[in-house]
Design an enzyme around this catalytic site. Structure first.
Site, PDB file in Angstrom:
ATOM      1  CG  ASP A   9      -2.307  -1.243   1.497  1.00 49.06           C
ATOM      2  OD1 ASP A   9      -1.769  -1.895   0.049  1.00 49.06           O
ATOM      3  OD2 ASP A   9      -2.874  -1.029   2.259  1.00 49.06           O
ATOM      4  CE  LYS A 107      -4.329  -4.470   1.461  1.00 51.29           C
ATOM      5  NZ  LYS A 107      -4.746  -3.386   2.041  1.00 51.29           N
ATOM      6  CB  CYS A 152      -1.830  -3.362   5.490  1.00 53.83           C
ATOM      7  SG  CYS A 152      -3.749  -2.734   5.395  1.00 53.83           S
TER       8      CYS A 152
HETATM    9  C1  VGL Z   1      -4.902   0.541   5.302  1.00 53.54           C
HETATM   10  C2  VGL Z   1      -6.443   1.088   7.101  1.00 53.54           C
HETATM   11  C3  VGL Z   1      -7.135   1.211   6.085  1.00 53.54           C
HETATM   12  C4  VGL Z   1      -3.852  -0.126   5.081  1.00 53.54           C
HETATM   13  C5  VGL Z   1      -5.950   0.611   4.642  1.00 53.54           C
HETATM   14  O1  VGL Z   1      -3.201   0.335   4.873  1.00 53.54           O
HETATM   15  O2  VGL Z   1      -2.583  -0.086   6.911  1.00 53.54           O
HETATM   16  N1  VGL Z   1      -5.394   1.061   6.697  1.00 53.54           N
HETATM   17  N2  VGL Z   1      -6.774   0.549   5.179  1.00 53.54           N
END
Ligand code: VGL
Ligand code: ZN
Length: 198
Positions: A9, A107, A152
């Site tokens: 991410d 995701k 994540c």
């Molecule tokens: C994430 C919160 C919501 C992350 C993704 O990448 O850690 N955290 N969506």
């Protein structure tokens, strides 16, 4: 024994100026780029929510970001609207050298369920397909870096171990949200599960 780097991410919305900015989220990009150069196999994940996703506080009247609700699958933290499919916020950080990646796992695209982990959605049952992909490719060891350490990255590392992979987290190449002590809590959970933290 093959190894893969899993970059979690590294998207605009998790970097300063983004909708769910992680402090210094962009500082890891040079370190992640070095890792990408060093690994034979690189997989990226991309948080990829439809508009009006159930993890967005905006969908829960009276609730604010960072509060929790109970979903069908258990407790869920609510977030600002972020990483909406096709938006600039969902794009990879412009300095991330992602072209070498062999796979991008998206995701969080099911409206009713969030997905922190690269392996399973937040019900801890619905697979993303990543474990099967890695096994078919003969990959048994994964190294993780990215955002956010305590969400994540941590859930991906825990699920990697649970799925039979050895997992290493490059802590310097990660940054945390750190919500109510979540960084310490998730660090302890990773250690207890046998994730190598370096
Ligand atoms: C994430 C919160 C919501 C992350 C993704 O990448 O850690 N955290 N969506
Ligand atoms: Zn998300």
């Amino acid at each position: 024994m093959e190894e893969a780097l899993i970059v979690i991410d590294v998207q605009n919305d998790f970097c300063p100026g983004g909708a769910l900015a992680v402090a210094e989220g962009d500082a890891i990009v040079p370190l992640v780029n070095d890792l990408i150069r060093r690994f034979d196999h690189v997989v990226l994940t991309q948080d990829w929510h439809p508009e009006g996703h159930s993890s967005f506080a905006s969908q829960h009247p009276g609730k604010n970001p960072f509060e929790t609700v109970t979903m069908a699958y258990g407790e869920q933290t609510l977030w600002p609207d972020h990483c909406v499919q096709g938006s600039e916020g969902a794009a990879f950080h412009p300095a991330l050298e992602w072209t070498k990646a062999e796979l991008v796992i998206r995701k969080g695209f099911r409206k009713r369920i969030d997905s922190y982990s690269a392996f399973f959605e937040n019900d801890h049952k619905t697979p993303t397909g990543l474990a099967g992909y890695l096994r078919e490719r003969g990959i048994s060891q994964v190294t993780l870096a990215g955002l956010a350490t305590d969400f994540c990255v941590a859930y991906s590392a825990l699920d990697a171990v649970r799925s039979g992979f050895t997992a290493t987290v490059m802590m310097e190449a990660c940054r945390a949200i750190d919500l109510g002590g979540s960084l310490d809590a998730m660090t302890e959970r990773m250690k207890a599960a046998g994730v190598r933290l370096i």
